[in-house]
Enzyme design. Structure first.
Site, PDB file in Angstrom:
ATOM      1  N   LYS A  52     -37.818  85.796  26.799  1.00 31.54           N
ATOM      2  CA  LYS A  52     -38.199  86.031  27.711  1.00 31.54           C
ATOM      3  C   LYS A  52     -37.356  87.455  28.205  1.00 31.54           C
ATOM      4  O   LYS A  52     -37.314  88.622  28.273  1.00 31.54           O
ATOM      5  CB  LYS A  52     -37.866  85.671  29.077  1.00 31.54           C
ATOM      6  CG  LYS A  52     -38.999  83.965  29.138  1.00 31.54           C
ATOM      7  CD  LYS A  52     -38.357  83.190  30.272  1.00 31.54           C
ATOM      8  CE  LYS A  52     -39.930  82.173  30.399  1.00 31.54           C
ATOM      9  NZ  LYS A  52     -39.478  80.873  31.199  1.00 31.54           N
ATOM     10  N   GLN A  96     -34.512  78.105  34.432  1.00 33.09           N
ATOM     11  CA  GLN A  96     -35.418  77.361  33.684  1.00 33.09           C
ATOM     12  C   GLN A  96     -35.449  76.196  33.938  1.00 33.09           C
ATOM     13  O   GLN A  96     -33.885  75.779  34.187  1.00 33.09           O
ATOM     14  CB  GLN A  96     -34.255  78.200  32.363  1.00 33.09           C
ATOM     15  CG  GLN A  96     -35.848  78.029  30.859  1.00 33.09           C
ATOM     16  CD  GLN A  96     -36.982  78.237  31.165  1.00 33.09           C
ATOM     17  OE1 GLN A  96     -37.423  79.538  31.550  1.00 33.09           O
ATOM     18  NE2 GLN A  96     -37.683  77.160  31.047  1.00 33.09           N
ATOM     19  N   ASP A 119     -41.467  83.655  39.226  1.00 38.24           N
ATOM     20  CA  ASP A 119     -41.544  82.349  38.953  1.00 38.24           C
ATOM     21  C   ASP A 119     -42.753  82.070  40.293  1.00 38.24           C
ATOM     22  O   ASP A 119     -43.732  80.994  39.850  1.00 38.24           O
ATOM     23  CB  ASP A 119     -40.872  81.238  38.470  1.00 38.24           C
ATOM     24  CG  ASP A 119     -40.494  81.954  37.445  1.00 38.24           C
ATOM     25  OD1 ASP A 119     -41.126  81.840  36.170  1.00 38.24           O
ATOM     26  OD2 ASP A 119     -39.239  80.591  37.215  1.00 38.24           O
TER      27      ASP A 119
END
Ligand code: NAP
Length: 291
Positions: A52, A96, A119
């Site tokens: 990412k 994460q 997200d």
């Protein structure tokens, strides 16, 4: 059988974003900034966060990687998120997952300000998605929808079977596919570990989205001829023949299932790259909305 090439579509999405960022720079405007928080040193998480951050660099976004020790307290992590919420330069925050057991995923997700929730896991984002209002869509289902859009696959009226009901993949996927939109407009069945007659249900599917995390679970006798198969699964399976000691396996037995399909995603090179492309799109939109 045709391949839904996530690598290709993801590259096209990233190239478009690259041009848009160059335009922002030329106009003296703010460049999108993604902050990624990684707790501990889980191998798969390291890989995901690493790619990412690399993609941000490739596109021209700013990125910050915050590495925290596995033993960090929940309180400290929540403080870090609050700092990122208050940092005017940061447009998107991602934490994460999975987090260590002593930290509540729910508390951490809820701590991210909805305007920076790239997200798309915050309840505000999820609520808006359910009502088809503009919002951040969770990256993996968003990436799958972008891929269907790219290949102009109109799913209207199809029967979609989603295997898996996680908040990250299965559940949002079922909502997006059932929405009155394009792509979408499917009749959706969502399956999980307590579903009876899973094989029979899958055999009725025009589209199968496999998101259960069981390598090669979907076999050819579960798929009807001409079905579209989207394989979300990524599992590291020990493989001594590979330099890194493992192979990446999807939830679909690709070699035997592919000949039956009209379209299928490979693993790797299918949903994975699209997830990153969707995250970047969300980050760009977060920046644009704020500035
Ligand atoms: P998860 O949270 O573990 O959820 C798995 C879901 O599958 C659960 O709903 C579970 O049912 C269901 N399930 C498990 N075994 C089953 C079985 N035998 N039959 C039917 N349903 C079953 O997993 P996740 O986070 O959604 O991820 C799923 C997979 O996608 C994993 O391999 C993950 O690595 C991968 N993934 C890939 C990407 C990408 O970018 N490509 C992104 C995210 C995740 P219950 O609810 O009843 O337990």
């Amino acid at each position: 059988m045709k391949i839904l090439d996530g690598q290709l579509v993801s590259q096209a999405t990233k190239d478009e974003l690259k041009i848009k960022v160059a335009q922002l720079v030329a106009e003296g405007k703010k460049v999108p900034h993604l902050a990624a928080v990684l707790v501990g040193n889980n191998g798969a998480s390291e890989t995901y966060v690493g790619s990412k951050v690399r993609t941000c660099e490739e596109i021209g976004f700013h990125s910050t990687l915050i590495r925290l020790d596995e033993s960090i307290s929940e309180f400290k992590l929540l403080e870090t998120i609050e700092e990122l919420n208050n940092d005017m330069d940061v447009d998107g925050i991602l934490v994460q997952l999975p987090l260590p057991k002593h930290i509540s995923d729910e508390k951490v997700i809820n701590a991210i300000h909805p305007s920076k929730d790239v997200d798309g896991f915050h309840p505000v984002s999820v609520g808006k998605m359910v009502q088809s209002l503009p919002t951040f869509i969770p990256a993996t289902p968003h990436g799958i929808m972008l891929m269907l859009e790219h290949y102009k696959i109109n799913t209207k009226g199809m029967h979609a079977v989603v295997i898996g009901r996680s908040n990250i993949v299965g559940r949002p996927m079922s909502i997006l596919l059932s929405a009155n939109s394009n792509p979408g407009n499917c009749t959706v069945t969502i399956c999980h570990s307590h579903t009876k007659n899973l094989r029979e249900i899958c055999l009725q599917a025009d589209i199968i989205v496999a998101a259960l995390g069981r390598p090669e679970f979907v076999k050819p006798d579960m798929v009807k001829d001409g079905a579209i198969v989207i394989d979300v699964g990524i599992t590291r399976v020990p493989d001594a023949t590979k330099k890194r000691g493992y192979a990446l396996k999807g939830d679909v037995e690709f070699d035997t299932v592919a000949p039956k399909c009209s379209w299928i995603t490979p693993v790797p090179g299918g949903v994975g790259p699209m997830t990153i492309a969707a995250l970047m799109t969300n980050t760009y939109n977060a920046c644009l909305l704020k500035h």
